[in-house]
Write a protein that holds these residues in place. Structure first.
Motif, PDB file in Angstrom:
ATOM      1  N   SER A 107       0.794  -1.229   0.000  1.00  0.00           N
ATOM      2  CA  SER A 107       0.000   0.000   0.000  1.00  0.00           C
ATOM      3  C   SER A 107       0.826   1.278   0.000  1.00  0.00           C
ATOM      4  CB  SER A 107      -0.957   0.001   1.189  1.00  0.00           C
ATOM      5  OG  SER A 107      -0.218  -0.134   2.379  1.00  0.00           O
ATOM      6  N   ASN A 108       2.146   1.170   0.193  1.00  0.00           N
ATOM      7  CA  ASN A 108       2.972   2.378   0.163  1.00  0.00           C
ATOM      8  C   ASN A 108       4.381   2.045  -0.338  1.00  0.00           C
ATOM      9  OD1 ASN A 108       4.767   1.806   2.545  1.00  0.00           O
ATOM     10  ND2 ASN A 108       2.806   1.897   3.632  1.00  0.00           N
ATOM     11  N   ASP A 109       5.110   3.070  -0.744  1.00  0.00           N
ATOM     12  CA  ASP A 109       6.433   2.896  -1.337  1.00  0.00           C
ATOM     13  C   ASP A 109       7.415   2.219  -0.373  1.00  0.00           C
ATOM     14  OD1 ASP A 109       5.117   4.450  -3.165  1.00  0.00           O
ATOM     15  OD2 ASP A 109       6.539   6.112  -3.141  1.00  0.00           O
ATOM     16  N   ARG A 110       7.341   2.600   0.870  1.00  0.00           N
ATOM     17  CA  ARG A 110       8.261   2.039   1.867  1.00  0.00           C
ATOM     18  C   ARG A 110       8.039   0.537   2.028  1.00  0.00           C
ATOM     19  NH1 ARG A 110       8.047   5.776   6.161  1.00  0.00           N
ATOM     20  NH2 ARG A 110       9.742   6.820   5.130  1.00  0.00           N
ATOM     21  N   GLN A 111       6.797   0.129   2.014  1.00  0.00           N
ATOM     22  CA  GLN A 111       6.505  -1.298   2.151  1.00  0.00           C
ATOM     23  C   GLN A 111       6.928  -2.061   0.886  1.00  0.00           C
ATOM     24  OE1 GLN A 111       2.438  -2.498   2.754  1.00  0.00           O
ATOM     25  NE2 GLN A 111       3.050  -4.458   3.630  1.00  0.00           N
ATOM     26  N   VAL A 112       6.788  -1.455  -0.280  1.00  0.00           N
ATOM     27  CA  VAL A 112       7.269  -2.084  -1.522  1.00  0.00           C
ATOM     28  C   VAL A 112       8.749  -2.405  -1.378  1.00  0.00           C
ATOM     29  CG1 VAL A 112       7.760  -1.683  -3.980  1.00  0.00           C
ATOM     30  CG2 VAL A 112       5.526  -1.061  -3.049  1.00  0.00           C
ATOM     31  N   ARG A 145      19.392  -8.930 -11.842  1.00  0.00           N
ATOM     32  CA  ARG A 145      18.993  -7.566 -12.143  1.00  0.00           C
ATOM     33  C   ARG A 145      17.936  -7.121 -11.149  1.00  0.00           C
ATOM     34  NH1 ARG A 145      16.322  -7.146 -17.624  1.00  0.00           N
ATOM     35  NH2 ARG A 145      14.400  -7.106 -16.447  1.00  0.00           N
ATOM     36  N   ARG A 146      18.033  -5.845 -10.779  1.00  0.00           N
ATOM     37  CA  ARG A 146      17.053  -5.234  -9.872  1.00  0.00           C
ATOM     38  C   ARG A 146      16.730  -3.859 -10.422  1.00  0.00           C
ATOM     39  NH1 ARG A 146      16.684  -5.150  -3.568  1.00  0.00           N
ATOM     40  NH2 ARG A 146      15.315  -3.376  -3.300  1.00  0.00           N
ATOM     41  N   GLU A 147      15.444  -3.584 -10.614  1.00  0.00           N
ATOM     42  CA  GLU A 147      15.039  -2.288 -11.160  1.00  0.00           C
ATOM     43  C   GLU A 147      13.937  -1.677 -10.312  1.00  0.00           C
ATOM     44  OE1 GLU A 147      13.935  -2.568 -15.251  1.00  0.00           O
ATOM     45  OE2 GLU A 147      15.800  -3.578 -15.813  1.00  0.00           O
ATOM     46  N   GLY A 148      13.882  -0.335 -10.302  1.00  0.00           N
ATOM     47  CA  GLY A 148      12.793   0.374  -9.655  1.00  0.00           C
ATOM     48  C   GLY A 148      13.023   0.759  -8.212  1.00  0.00           C
ATOM     49  N   ARG A 159       7.945   2.280  -6.405  1.00  0.00           N
ATOM     50  CA  ARG A 159       6.552   2.023  -6.777  1.00  0.00           C
ATOM     51  C   ARG A 159       6.400   0.651  -7.426  1.00  0.00           C
ATOM     52  NH1 ARG A 159       2.781   5.499  -4.935  1.00  0.00           N
ATOM     53  NH2 ARG A 159       1.544   5.195  -6.802  1.00  0.00           N
ATOM     54  N   TRP A 160       7.470   0.166  -8.054  1.00  0.00           N
ATOM     55  CA  TRP A 160       7.444  -1.133  -8.724  1.00  0.00           C
ATOM     56  C   TRP A 160       8.881  -1.619  -8.770  1.00  0.00           C
ATOM     57  CZ3 TRP A 160       4.808  -2.012 -14.133  1.00  0.00           C
ATOM     58  CH2 TRP A 160       4.963  -3.343 -14.513  1.00  0.00           C
ATOM     59  N   VAL A 197      10.337 -11.461 -10.076  1.00  0.00           N
ATOM     60  CA  VAL A 197       9.459 -11.007  -8.997  1.00  0.00           C
ATOM     61  C   VAL A 197       9.095  -9.551  -9.251  1.00  0.00           C
ATOM     62  CG1 VAL A 197       9.272 -10.605  -6.510  1.00  0.00           C
ATOM     63  CG2 VAL A 197      10.563 -12.587  -7.360  1.00  0.00           C
ATOM     64  N   HIS A 198       7.790  -9.262  -9.193  1.00  0.00           N
ATOM     65  CA  HIS A 198       7.278  -7.898  -9.327  1.00  0.00           C
ATOM     66  C   HIS A 198       6.640  -7.523  -7.999  1.00  0.00           C
ATOM     67  CE1 HIS A 198       7.523  -7.967 -13.772  1.00  0.00           C
ATOM     68  NE2 HIS A 198       7.200  -9.250 -13.634  1.00  0.00           N
ATOM     69  N   VAL A 199       7.212  -6.536  -7.314  1.00  0.00           N
ATOM     70  CA  VAL A 199       6.587  -6.005  -6.101  1.00  0.00           C
ATOM     71  C   VAL A 199       6.093  -4.616  -6.481  1.00  0.00           C
ATOM     72  CG1 VAL A 199       6.841  -5.437  -3.664  1.00  0.00           C
ATOM     73  CG2 VAL A 199       8.214  -7.295  -4.659  1.00  0.00           C
TER      74      VAL A 199
END
Length: 156
Positions: A47-52, A73-76, A81-82, A92-94
């Motif tokens: 529900s929020n950027d920090r939790q992502v 690889r790690r992006e975002g 936000r993603w 994995v998409h968070v």
């Protein structure tokens, strides 16, 4: 061709890690029939950027500790936000809930078979937005600071 046992093991560890950080709507798709670059996608929301960020970090930590694997690889990370974590066998998409709704990866991959998940991850599909502390760690609603009531008076 279907997702390998190794991919399913990665999905299980990642899904449990996401559930431990109170991600919601965790789902995994076997995309091996339609993509040659990976076996499976795991999608989780927050529900929020920090939790992502917190969920993505926990997934990385658990896969490294339990299976000695790091993402290629790690992006975002900057936007939060993603966050995409590419482990070759799985991706994995968070996503922030708003991004998940807008981009609708679930709808895009709905024709692919869903992979089994740990019970905690399955329960996440009915979980409302989770409460987190300032560091993005899951907390109970009682531990969340009360909202500011400024302007909440009824002036009618």
């Amino acid at each position: 061709m279907t997702a390998t046992e190794h991919s399913q093991e990665l999905i299980n560890v990642a899904a449990q890690a996401a559930a431990d950080k109170l991600a919601h709507n965790i789902v995994a798709f076997d995309v091996s029939e339609v993509l040659s670059i990976t076996d499976a996608f795991l999608i989780a929301s927050a529900s929020n950027d920090r939790q992502v960020r917190s969920i993505a970090e926990e997934i990385e930590d658990q896969l490294r500790e339990k299976l000695d694997i790091k993402p290629v690889r790690r992006e975002g990370e900057r936007e939060g936000r993603w966050i995409l974590l590419d482990y070759l066998d799985i991706v994995v998409h968070v996503q922030h809930s708003e991004e998940r709704s807008f981009y609708s990866l679930d709808r895009l991959w709905k024709d692919c078979p869903e992979l089994p998940l740990p019970e905690d991850a399955l329960v996440s599909r009915n979980r409302p937005d989770a409460h987190t502390d300032a560091d993005g760690n899951a907390v109970t609603p009682a531990e969340v600071a009360p909202a500011d009531d400024f302007g909440a008076e009824d002036y009618s």
